[in-house]
Structures are given as structure tokens and as C-alpha cells.
Design a protein around this motif. Structure first.
Motif, PDB file in Angstrom:
ATOM      1  N   MET A   1       0.710  -1.080   0.030  1.00  0.00           N
ATOM      2  CA  MET A   1      -0.141  -0.060  -0.071  1.00  0.00           C
ATOM      3  C   MET A   1       0.938   1.492  -0.032  1.00  0.00           C
ATOM      4  SD  MET A   1      -2.904   1.338   2.788  1.00  0.00           S
ATOM      5  CE  MET A   1      -3.978  -0.046   2.457  1.00  0.00           C
ATOM      6  N   SER A   2       0.734   2.129  -0.971  1.00  0.00           N
ATOM      7  CA  SER A   2       1.351   3.310  -0.944  1.00  0.00           C
ATOM      8  C   SER A   2       0.714   4.257  -0.104  1.00  0.00           C
ATOM      9  CB  SER A   2       1.394   3.973  -2.541  1.00  0.00           C
ATOM     10  OG  SER A   2       1.954   5.031  -2.554  1.00  0.00           O
ATOM     11  N   GLN A   3       1.344   4.207   1.186  1.00  0.00           N
ATOM     12  CA  GLN A   3       0.549   5.248   2.401  1.00  0.00           C
ATOM     13  C   GLN A   3       1.033   6.678   1.647  1.00  0.00           C
ATOM     14  OE1 GLN A   3      -1.009   4.028   4.471  1.00  0.00           O
ATOM     15  NE2 GLN A   3      -1.635   6.115   5.208  1.00  0.00           N
ATOM     16  N   GLU A   4       2.201   6.783   1.103  1.00  0.00           N
ATOM     17  CA  GLU A   4       2.290   8.556   0.675  1.00  0.00           C
ATOM     18  C   GLU A   4       1.179   8.904  -0.219  1.00  0.00           C
ATOM     19  OE1 GLU A   4       5.562  10.384  -2.125  1.00  0.00           O
ATOM     20  OE2 GLU A   4       6.462   9.303  -0.273  1.00  0.00           O
ATOM     21  N   GLU A   5       0.710   8.048  -1.092  1.00  0.00           N
ATOM     22  CA  GLU A   5       0.032   8.404  -2.085  1.00  0.00           C
ATOM     23  C   GLU A   5      -1.369   8.467  -1.356  1.00  0.00           C
ATOM     24  OE1 GLU A   5      -2.035   9.399  -5.751  1.00  0.00           O
ATOM     25  OE2 GLU A   5       0.078   9.595  -5.106  1.00  0.00           O
ATOM     26  N   LEU A   6      -1.808   7.790  -0.570  1.00  0.00           N
ATOM     27  CA  LEU A   6      -3.216   7.694  -0.136  1.00  0.00           C
ATOM     28  C   LEU A   6      -3.231   9.085   0.963  1.00  0.00           C
ATOM     29  CD1 LEU A   6      -3.523   4.021   1.357  1.00  0.00           C
ATOM     30  CD2 LEU A   6      -4.731   5.169  -0.401  1.00  0.00           C
ATOM     31  N   GLU A   7      -2.007   9.371   1.593  1.00  0.00           N
ATOM     32  CA  GLU A   7      -1.917  10.479   2.186  1.00  0.00           C
ATOM     33  C   GLU A   7      -2.217  11.949   1.288  1.00  0.00           C
ATOM     34  OE1 GLU A   7      -2.302  11.047   5.463  1.00  0.00           O
ATOM     35  OE2 GLU A   7      -2.249   8.856   5.758  1.00  0.00           O
ATOM     36  N   ARG A   8      -1.493  11.795   0.039  1.00  0.00           N
ATOM     37  CA  ARG A   8      -1.721  13.097  -1.011  1.00  0.00           C
ATOM     38  C   ARG A   8      -3.306  12.919  -1.366  1.00  0.00           C
ATOM     39  NH1 ARG A   8       1.289  11.178  -4.802  1.00  0.00           N
ATOM     40  NH2 ARG A   8       3.199  11.804  -3.387  1.00  0.00           N
ATOM     41  N   LEU A   9      -3.983  12.072  -1.273  1.00  0.00           N
ATOM     42  CA  LEU A   9      -5.333  11.928  -1.916  1.00  0.00           C
ATOM     43  C   LEU A   9      -6.196  12.496  -0.821  1.00  0.00           C
ATOM     44  CD1 LEU A   9      -5.553   8.413  -3.675  1.00  0.00           C
ATOM     45  CD2 LEU A   9      -5.536  10.516  -4.922  1.00  0.00           C
ATOM     46  N   VAL A  10      -5.827  12.155   0.386  1.00  0.00           N
ATOM     47  CA  VAL A  10      -6.657  12.909   1.580  1.00  0.00           C
ATOM     48  C   VAL A  10      -6.259  14.405   1.675  1.00  0.00           C
ATOM     49  CG1 VAL A  10      -6.539  12.899   4.094  1.00  0.00           C
ATOM     50  CG2 VAL A  10      -6.549  10.645   3.133  1.00  0.00           C
ATOM     51  N   ALA A  11      -5.167  14.602   1.344  1.00  0.00           N
ATOM     52  CA  ALA A  11      -5.009  16.032   1.366  1.00  0.00           C
ATOM     53  C   ALA A  11      -5.635  16.684   0.345  1.00  0.00           C
ATOM     54  CB  ALA A  11      -3.495  16.416   1.531  1.00  0.00           C
ATOM     55  N   ASP A  12      -5.972  16.142  -0.679  1.00  0.00           N
ATOM     56  CA  ASP A  12      -6.222  16.803  -1.990  1.00  0.00           C
ATOM     57  C   ASP A  12      -8.105  16.642  -1.964  1.00  0.00           C
ATOM     58  OD1 ASP A  12      -3.885  17.410  -2.858  1.00  0.00           O
ATOM     59  OD2 ASP A  12      -3.778  15.585  -4.676  1.00  0.00           O
ATOM     60  N   GLY A  13      -8.311  15.916  -0.776  1.00  0.00           N
ATOM     61  CA  GLY A  13     -10.016  15.703  -0.825  1.00  0.00           C
ATOM     62  C   GLY A  13     -10.502  14.733  -1.648  1.00  0.00           C
ATOM     63  N   VAL A  14      -9.753  13.990  -2.239  1.00  0.00           N
ATOM     64  CA  VAL A  14     -10.153  12.869  -2.886  1.00  0.00           C
ATOM     65  C   VAL A  14     -10.767  11.646  -2.333  1.00  0.00           C
ATOM     66  CG1 VAL A  14      -9.510  11.209  -4.790  1.00  0.00           C
ATOM     67  CG2 VAL A  14      -8.716  13.458  -4.771  1.00  0.00           C
ATOM     68  N   ILE A  15     -10.335  11.517  -1.181  1.00  0.00           N
ATOM     69  CA  ILE A  15     -10.745  10.320  -0.095  1.00  0.00           C
ATOM     70  C   ILE A  15     -10.583  11.060   1.203  1.00  0.00           C
ATOM     71  CG2 ILE A  15     -10.254   8.387  -1.535  1.00  0.00           C
ATOM     72  CD1 ILE A  15      -7.681   8.070   0.310  1.00  0.00           C
TER      73      ILE A  15
END
Length: 145
Positions: free
Chosen positions: A1-15
Motif C-alpha cells: 500500500m502506498s501510504q504516501e499516495e493515500l495521504e496525498r489523496l486525503v490532502a487533496d480531498g479525493v478520499i
């Protein structure tokens, strides 16, 4: 799991981060499995319906993965497209990478079939169900389900 990418998606409001919900995730994953079985049963008679059910099986499996891990797609347009983006970040499994990458293509085909009266054929259904099987198996492996 790419935690860095998931955090970016959270920061961008995607998830969004939410409480992990393994019980509902398990229900979603079981529904995804049943959808594949149902779609296979009607594929010859109703390929458009079978394709929609197969596509939904993939979406439910990906949503199950997010629920189990404590994520959900944020509010707003593009819910299914954002589900695919999350899946690419979260399911770091080379064996299913092509199937997860194809989710967006399947989403577009489903939308054309749903809104533009595009008729899908048996090959489209077979492709969607094969990808659904692969993604469901990968999610089950990752979640230990």
C-alpha cells in the motif's frame, strides 16, 4: 500500500479518513462475489445488465478495501473515478495492476452503456468479470478475507 499516495489523496480531498469498518467491508466483498456469479448467469441473455453488475462487483470490492482500511471517497462528483484512484494507490499488487488500471476504462464503458445506449457484447462482459475476479481475489488476500 502506498501510504504516501493515500495521504496525498486525503490532502487533496479525493478520499477521507473514517473509522475502519471490517464488518461492512466483508459484506461488500461478499456482495461483489455474488455479483460476479449473477452476471455470469445472465451474460448471454442480457450482456448490458451483466456488464453493469460485473462493473459494480469491482466497485464494491474496491470500496470494501477502503472501508476495511478506514477510507472512503469524499463527497462530490466523480465518486467512481475517485474510487479507482484510491485503488491504484492502495492495492500495490503487481499481479492485478492491469486490472485496477482498467477500472477507469470499464467505468467509461459502463457510463456509455448507461447514458448513451452503447450496447456491450459478450467480450466486454467476459473482460469485466475476469477483472472483477482478479480484483476480488486481491482484495480478499490483502484483507485476509
Amino acid at each position: 500500500m502506498s501510504q504516501e499516495e493515500l495521504e496525498r489523496l486525503v490532502a487533496d480531498g479525493v478520499i477521507e479518513r473514517v473509522a475502519a469498518d471490517p464488518e461492512t467491508a466483508s459484506t461488500d466483498l461478499e456482495q461483489a462475489r455474488l455479483h460476479v456469479e449473477s452476471a455470469a448467469e445472465i451474460a448471454d441473455r442480457d450482456p448490458v445488465g451483466a456488464f453493469a453488475i460485473g462493473y459494480d462487483a469491482i466497485r464494491k470490492a474496491l470500496s470494501a478495501h477502503m472501508r476495511h482500511r478506514g477510507y472512503r471517497v469524499g463527497k462530490g462528483k466523480g465518486h467512481h473515478a475517485r474510487t479507482g484512484r484510491c485503488a491504484i494507490a492502495a492495492l500495490d499488487d503487481a499481479a492485478i495492476e492491469e486490472h485496477v488500471d482498467a477500472f477507469d476504462e470499464l467505468r467509461q464503458l459502463r457510463n456509455q452503456s448507461e447514458y448513451d445506449a452503447l450496447v456491450v457484447d459478450a467480450n466486454d462482459v467476459a473482460d469485466a468479470l475476469a477483472r472483477a475476479d482478479a480484483i476480488i481475489a486481491a482484495v480478499a488476500r490483502d484483507l485476509g478475507a
